[in-house]
Design an enzyme around this catalytic site. Structure first.
Site, short mmCIF file in Angstrom:
data_model
loop_
_atom_site.label_atom_id
_atom_site.label_comp_id
_atom_site.label_asym_id
_atom_site.label_seq_id
_atom_site.Cartn_x
_atom_site.Cartn_y
_atom_site.Cartn_z
N SER A 70 0.79 -1.26 -0.18
CA SER A 70 0.05 -0.02 -0.07
C SER A 70 0.79 1.31 0.01
O SER A 70 0.34 2.47 0.07
CB SER A 70 -0.92 0.03 1.17
OG SER A 70 -1.97 -0.88 0.92
N LYS A 237 2.94 6.53 4.98
CA LYS A 237 2.08 5.59 4.31
C LYS A 237 2.42 4.09 4.69
O LYS A 237 3.61 3.75 4.41
CB LYS A 237 1.86 5.85 2.90
CG LYS A 237 0.86 4.90 2.23
CD LYS A 237 -0.48 5.29 2.75
CE LYS A 237 -1.46 3.92 2.77
NZ LYS A 237 -1.12 2.78 4.00
#
Length: 293
Positions: A70, A237
């Site tokens: 991701s 992230k």
């Protein structure tokens, strides 16, 4: 939480260092300790970290390929920001179905009844993609961009010759050892994040927006954040996949200093169904922070 604009605007040559570390740079002074961590966790660990003020850099397997998982989502949101010239794209409402959410494997924001009923703006999808790692939101952004390979093209456009995306969520997280699709290297993705948030790959307004989404991330408290000094603001992230793939990439903002770019990627070839190893990432971050403190 707003970005420290003085630190961002003062980067100057430091920002160039953050995105132009020589490919032949020497191994990190932490190499021995990082290898010990690899042995202790039976993992392969990649690290790229740069103090954008001094240019001091930590490298460990920085140019090896790792499953991206991701961590691509920040690049997807950045591609949307750069494509939006007048606000019309960010304001566009995207309609989708429960099947879209189910097929994505994870939709904490897109799966809310009110969002299923009314759709979500592209801006809200970007936010959900980064701050909650919402897979359905990410797939909808990829659809808007023209598919996964748009991430590869965008990466090339900002000077990243390595990062590539080939599949959709959740298939891209299969992370088999030796796979070259859906991969990046610590140096490549670290430099891309630096270009997008601190450099000139986006205009200042869009770079600040991207950074604010990273600072608001809810999924990384037990990874790099756990190894950094409490006074450092951290925007990141995460990425998680099969084979205990456990990633975290972002920007630290120490008080009164230039930002520090940190990318930690890890995977375990003998653990196809292994859990994420967040303590490995946190300990790595603690070691890295010690070099820059």
């Amino acid at each position: 939480m707003s970005v420290n604009r003085r630190a961002v605007l003062a980067l100057g040559a430091g920002a160039a260092l953050a995105v132009a570390v020589p490919a032949t740079a020497q191994a990190s002074p932490l190499t021995g300790k990082l290898r010990d961590l690899e042995r202790q966790h039976n993992a392969r660990l990649g690290v790229f970290a740069t103090d954008t003020g001094s240019g001091r850099t930590v490298l460990h397997r920085a140019d090896e390929l790792f499953p991206m998982c991701s961590t691509f989502k920040t690049i997807a949101a950045a591609a949307i920001l750069r494509r939006d010239h007048d606000g019309s794209l960010l304001g566009k409402v995207i309609r989708y179905t429960q099947e879209d959410v189910t097929k994505s494997g994870y939709g904490p924001i897109t799966g809310k009844p009110e969002n299923l009923a009314n759709g979500m703006t592209v801006s809200a999808l970007c936010e959900a993609t980064i701050t909650y790692s919402d897979n359905c939101a990410a797939n909808l952004l990829l659809r808007e961009l023209g598919g996964p390979t748009a991430i590869s093209r965008f990466s090339r456009s900002i000077g990243d010759p390595v990062t590539r995306l080939d599949r959709w969520e959740p298939e891209l997280n299969s992370a088999e050892p030796g796979r070259t699709t859906d991969t990046t290297s610590p140096r490549a993705i670290g430099q891309s994040y630096a270009r997008l948030t601190l450099g000139h790959a986006l205009n200042r307004t869009d770079a600040d927006q991207l950074t604010k989404w990273l600072l608001a991330n809810t999924t990384g408290d037990n990874r790099i954040r756990a190894g950094l000094p409490a006074a450092w603001r951290w925007g990141d992230k995460t990425g998680t996949g099969k084979y205990s793939t456990t990633n975290d990439v972002g920007i630290a903002f120490p008080p009164g200093r230039a930002p520090i770019m940190i990318a930690v990627l890890s995977t375990k070839k003998d653990a196809p169904n292994g859990a994420a190893d967040e303590p490995l990432v946190a300990k790595t971050a603690e070691l890295v922070a010690g070099i820059f403190s």
